[in-house]
Each structure stands twice: as structure tokens, then as C-alpha cells.
Enzyme design. Structure first.
Site, short mmCIF file in Angstrom:
data_model
loop_
_atom_site.label_atom_id
_atom_site.label_comp_id
_atom_site.label_asym_id
_atom_site.label_seq_id
_atom_site.Cartn_x
_atom_site.Cartn_y
_atom_site.Cartn_z
N ASP A 47 0.86 -1.17 -0.06
CA ASP A 47 -0.08 -0.18 0.04
C ASP A 47 0.85 1.20 -0.06
O ASP A 47 1.78 1.33 0.90
CB ASP A 47 -0.97 -0.08 1.20
CG ASP A 47 -1.97 1.00 1.14
OD1 ASP A 47 -1.74 2.00 1.03
OD2 ASP A 47 -3.23 0.30 1.44
N ILE A 48 0.59 2.29 -0.76
CA ILE A 48 1.29 3.36 -0.68
C ILE A 48 1.14 4.27 0.50
O ILE A 48 2.06 5.31 0.43
CB ILE A 48 1.06 4.22 -2.12
CG1 ILE A 48 -0.38 4.83 -2.38
CG2 ILE A 48 1.71 3.56 -3.48
CD1 ILE A 48 -0.55 5.78 -3.15
N TYR A 73 -14.85 12.36 -4.95
CA TYR A 73 -13.88 11.74 -5.75
C TYR A 73 -13.03 12.74 -6.63
O TYR A 73 -11.91 12.89 -6.30
CB TYR A 73 -14.44 10.77 -6.59
CG TYR A 73 -13.54 10.15 -7.78
CD1 TYR A 73 -12.32 9.61 -7.38
CD2 TYR A 73 -13.89 10.52 -9.07
CE1 TYR A 73 -11.72 9.12 -8.65
CE2 TYR A 73 -13.15 10.08 -10.01
CZ TYR A 73 -12.31 9.35 -9.97
OH TYR A 73 -11.21 9.09 -11.17
N LYS A 96 -9.23 14.19 -6.29
CA LYS A 96 -8.37 14.25 -7.34
C LYS A 96 -7.73 15.55 -7.67
O LYS A 96 -6.58 15.84 -8.00
CB LYS A 96 -8.99 13.63 -8.74
CG LYS A 96 -9.22 12.10 -8.49
CD LYS A 96 -7.97 11.39 -9.01
CE LYS A 96 -7.95 9.67 -8.93
NZ LYS A 96 -7.14 9.11 -9.56
N PHE A 110 -30.53 5.96 -16.43
CA PHE A 110 -30.59 6.88 -15.26
C PHE A 110 -31.24 8.17 -15.89
O PHE A 110 -30.26 9.25 -16.23
CB PHE A 110 -29.50 7.01 -14.57
CG PHE A 110 -29.09 5.69 -13.95
CD1 PHE A 110 -29.89 4.77 -13.17
CD2 PHE A 110 -27.59 5.53 -13.74
CE1 PHE A 110 -29.71 3.63 -12.67
CE2 PHE A 110 -27.26 4.16 -13.03
CZ PHE A 110 -28.34 3.39 -12.42
N ASP A 143 -25.16 13.46 -11.72
CA ASP A 143 -24.72 13.09 -13.14
C ASP A 143 -25.06 14.52 -13.87
O ASP A 143 -26.09 15.14 -14.12
CB ASP A 143 -25.74 12.28 -13.75
CG ASP A 143 -25.31 10.76 -13.70
OD1 ASP A 143 -23.86 10.67 -13.38
OD2 ASP A 143 -25.98 9.65 -13.99
N1 UDP Z 1 -25.89 5.02 -16.72
C1 UDP Z 1 -26.95 4.53 -16.92
N2 UDP Z 1 -27.15 3.32 -16.41
C2 UDP Z 1 -26.42 2.71 -15.64
C3 UDP Z 1 -25.08 2.81 -15.43
C4 UDP Z 1 -24.98 4.21 -15.87
O1 UDP Z 1 -28.01 4.94 -17.45
O2 UDP Z 1 -26.68 1.46 -15.11
C5 UDP Z 1 -25.62 6.29 -17.25
C6 UDP Z 1 -24.76 7.30 -16.33
O3 UDP Z 1 -26.12 7.74 -15.49
C7 UDP Z 1 -24.16 8.41 -17.23
C8 UDP Z 1 -23.56 7.47 -18.16
O4 UDP Z 1 -24.58 6.15 -18.20
O5 UDP Z 1 -24.87 9.07 -17.79
C9 UDP Z 1 -22.10 6.95 -17.94
O6 UDP Z 1 -22.03 6.49 -16.69
P1 UDP Z 1 -20.80 5.79 -16.11
O7 UDP Z 1 -20.99 5.32 -14.49
O8 UDP Z 1 -20.40 4.61 -16.84
O9 UDP Z 1 -19.53 6.99 -16.09
P2 UDP Z 1 -19.69 8.34 -15.58
O10 UDP Z 1 -20.23 9.28 -16.55
O11 UDP Z 1 -20.43 8.47 -14.20
O12 UDP Z 1 -18.12 8.66 -15.11
#
Ligand code: UDP
Length: 331
Positions: free
Chosen positions: A52-53, A142, A146, A209, A286
Site C-alpha cells: 500500500d502506498i 472523488y 483528485k 438513469f 450526473d
Molecule cells: N448509466 C445508466 N445506467 C447504468 C449505468 C450508467 O444510465 O446502469 C449512465 C450514467 O447515468 C451516465 C452514463 O451512463 O450518464 C455513464 O455512466 P458511468 O457510470 O459509466 O460513467 P460516469 O459518466 O459516471 O463517469
């Protein structure tokens, strides 16, 4: 040829970067705590250290044994949702781990670091495509950690002469064309692996979503970038630093956005099967639309994404997931 230490080289993007480094003739050392990474993802030609770092004596030992020329740093927690329910875990691992590792790097005279950052540093964009000079205002912990890691490198440069490249990726996806390594998260939250779980018999349908966003079909738009293209950017960035390049920050994306529904219908044609979905509530945090401008990485680093067509990207992911429906299996 230079020797590169890849922290988190057993993870998704780290393991692909190790393959790319080895293909280009570098000597590679991997350190990974295997919390989310897999030993089976580490290239057999890389030297491997499990640890682990955050453990100073562990990371000191790696730097003492292996006289590395540069570090590529992926060792971090990276789930947006988890970062909102367990923020201190993200401060501890992402910031604490980076601080300890950076201290050791400085003590061992290693000057160059390529850092795996994220589009989440921007938060809700003011405009697209997003430029590196745009406002950074993360909407989740997150992205916040970063961004703080990027600032840590900046200040370490001022005080200790460290030089860094921070790569802010958009939506990493796809798998190595050999299908020897690929994406494996537990739990899986990313769109493309979830879409492919349907034809793989792992789920009956997926949830989309939200379909009330201000986009062409109401579902969210993202910029999907192949993991091997991310890998080649890390190698270019390491070469750039070792050749005297200044510290800098680069976006990595394809510059083209696809809606969630477009991804599903592209996957249907790649796989040759119908992929049912149900519309669900929006997912918290999102943004409607995330698309990168990667002109800077192309101009300064000479980066050129090779997998720029969505169907090719999904085809590599499908090759991996259909051959390894349970990922790397049990740890
Ligand atoms: N997404 C979705 N259904 C899922 C997983 C993701 O509709 O089961 C949508 C999510 O709301 C986003 C896009 O897919 O708009 C990409 O999501 P992901 O989690 O892959 O990457 P993020 O954009 O969050 O880094």
C-alpha cells in the site's frame, strides 16, 4: 530503456498502461495493494510488489530496490457514489497515499510523475467541449480529492522540483484487443460493462438513469475513450517529462458525445441481440453532458486516439466480457 514504476498497475487503466509500456520496450515495476486490482491483470514481464502506498516503509523499499526513472500513479479509489458515502476513505487513500508516496519519491530523487486524474475535477461544465482552462468545481468527493492531488503535485514542484503531468480522463472503456485484460469492478457501476451484462446473461435489463435531460434523446451524453488510448497517453506523458517537458494538465477524450441510449443501440448491433432497458430516476450528481476537448494533448504530447469509433470500442469490451463473464474470478 527507462524503468517506470506503475502504482495501481493491477487495476483497469493501470494494467493496460503496463501492457503498453512493455510493448514499447520499457522496464516496468508494478506496486498495487490488490484492494480493487487483480494480480492476474499484471503483465508477466513486470516486477510486482504487493503493498500500500500509505505504508511508507513499503514504498521506500520499492524505490530503494528499483531505481526508477518515473512514476505513473493510478493507486486511488475511484467510485463516485462511494466517495459520497465514505468521503474520509477518499481523503485517506487518495490524498494520504499520494502524500506518503510523494515524500518517498522526493527522498529517492525521482522527479517525474504522470498522474491519473479525471473529468470529475470540472464538475458541471459551463460549456462543452471542456478545455483544461475551464473552471474546476467538483460535485463529488472523488473529483475533489483528485483535484487536491493535482494541487499537491503543483506545490511539490515549487518546493522540490517534481515535474508532473496530470491526465483528466473522460469515460474510460473497452478492453485490450487480445482480451487478455479488461474491465472488472465489483460492484460494476459503469455503463458499457452493465450494458454487456445483459447479452452475457448476467442481468435481464439495465436501467437508464433519466431521460429528461436536455439532450437529443433525453439521456446523458458522455465522451467514451478507449482504455488503450488512455494507456498510450500515459506513455507519451512519461516520455514528455523525461525529455524535459514542463508540468502540465491534459484532457483525454474522443471529443464526441454519445447518449446512454445510443450506447445501448450500438451495443445491440455489435452483439447482434436486443438489449432491453427500463427508464429509471436520474442518478444524483450526473451532469447532462460531458465532452472533452483533447486538442492540447494532441498538440503537445502528439497523442492520437486509435479507437475512435464507438462500435470498435464496444467490440473490444464485448470480446473481453464474453470470454471472461466473471472478470478475473476470485482474488
Ligand atoms: N448509466 C445508466 N445506467 C447504468 C449505468 C450508467 O444510465 O446502469 C449512465 C450514467 O447515468 C451516465 C452514463 O451512463 O450518464 C455513464 O455512466 P458511468 O457510470 O459509466 O460513467 P460516469 O459518466 O459516471 O463517469
Amino acid at each position: 530503456m527507462a524503468k517506470i514504476l506503475v502504482l495501481g498497475g493491477a487495476g483497469y487503466i493501470g494494467s493496460h498502461t503496463v501492457y503498453e509500456l512493455i510493448e514499447q520496450g520499457f522496464e516496468v515495476v508494478v506496486a498495487d495493494n490488490l484492494e480493487t486490482g487483480f494480480k492476474a491483470a499484471v503483465h508477466p514481464k513486470a516486477s510486482f510488489y504487493e503493498g500500500d502506498i500509505r505504508d511508507k516503509s513499503f514504498i521506500d523499499g520499492v524505490f530503494e530496490k528499483e531505481r526508477v526513472d518515473a512514476v505513473i500513479h493510478f493507486a486511488a479509489n475511484s467510485q463516485v457514489g462511494e466517495s459520497m458515502t465514505a468521503p474520509l476513505k477518499y481523503y485517506d487513500n487518495n490524498l494520504g497515499g499520494t502524500r506518503t508516496m510523494l515524500q518517498s519519491m522526493i527522498e529517492h530523487g525521482v522527479k517525474y510523475i504522470v498522474f491519473s486524474s479525471t473529468a470529475a475535477t470540472y464538475g458541471e461544465p459551463e460549456r462543452v467541449p471542456i478545455l483544461e482552462t475551464d473552471k474546476t468545481c467538483p460535485t463529488n468527493c472523488y473529483g475533489e480529492t483528485k483535484l487536491a492531488m493535482e494541487r499537491m503535485f503543483y506545490w511539490a514542484q515549487q518546493a522540490h522540483g517534481i515535474r508532473y503531468v496530470s491526465l483528466r480522463y473522460f469515460n474510460a472503456c473497452g478492453a485490450h484487443p487480445t482480451a487478455d485484460i479488461g474491465e472488472a469492478h465489483d460492484p460494476e457501476t459503469h455503463l458499457i460493462p452493465i450494458v454487456l451484462q445483459v447479452p452475457n446473461g448476467k442481468r435481464e435489463y439495465l436501467s437508464v438513469f433519466g431521460e429528461d435531460y436536455d439532450t437529443k434523446d433525453g439521456s446523458c451524453v458522455r465522451d467514451y475513450i478507449h482504455v488503450c488510448d488512455l494507456a498510450s497517453a500515459h506513455v507519451l506523458a512519461a516520455r514528455y517529462l523525461m525529455n524535459g517537458g514542463e508540468s502540465d494538465i491534459f484532457n483525454l477524450g474522443n471529443g464526441v458525445g454519445f447518449t446512454v441510449k445510443e450506447v445501448i443501440s450500438c451495443a445491440e448491433s455489435v452483439v447482434g441481440k436486443k438489449i432491453p432497458f427500463k427508464v429509471a430516476e436520474r442518478r444524483a450528481g450526473d451532469p447532462a453532458l460531458l465532452v472533452a476537448s483533447s486538442d492540447k494533448a494532441k498538440g503537445v504530447l502528439g497523442w492520437k486516439p486509435r479507437f475512435d469509433a464507438l462500435d470498435t470500442i464496444i467490440a473490444t469490451a464485448w470480446r473481453w466480457h464474453s470470454a471472461h463473464p466473471d472478470g478475473y474470478g476470485e482474488k
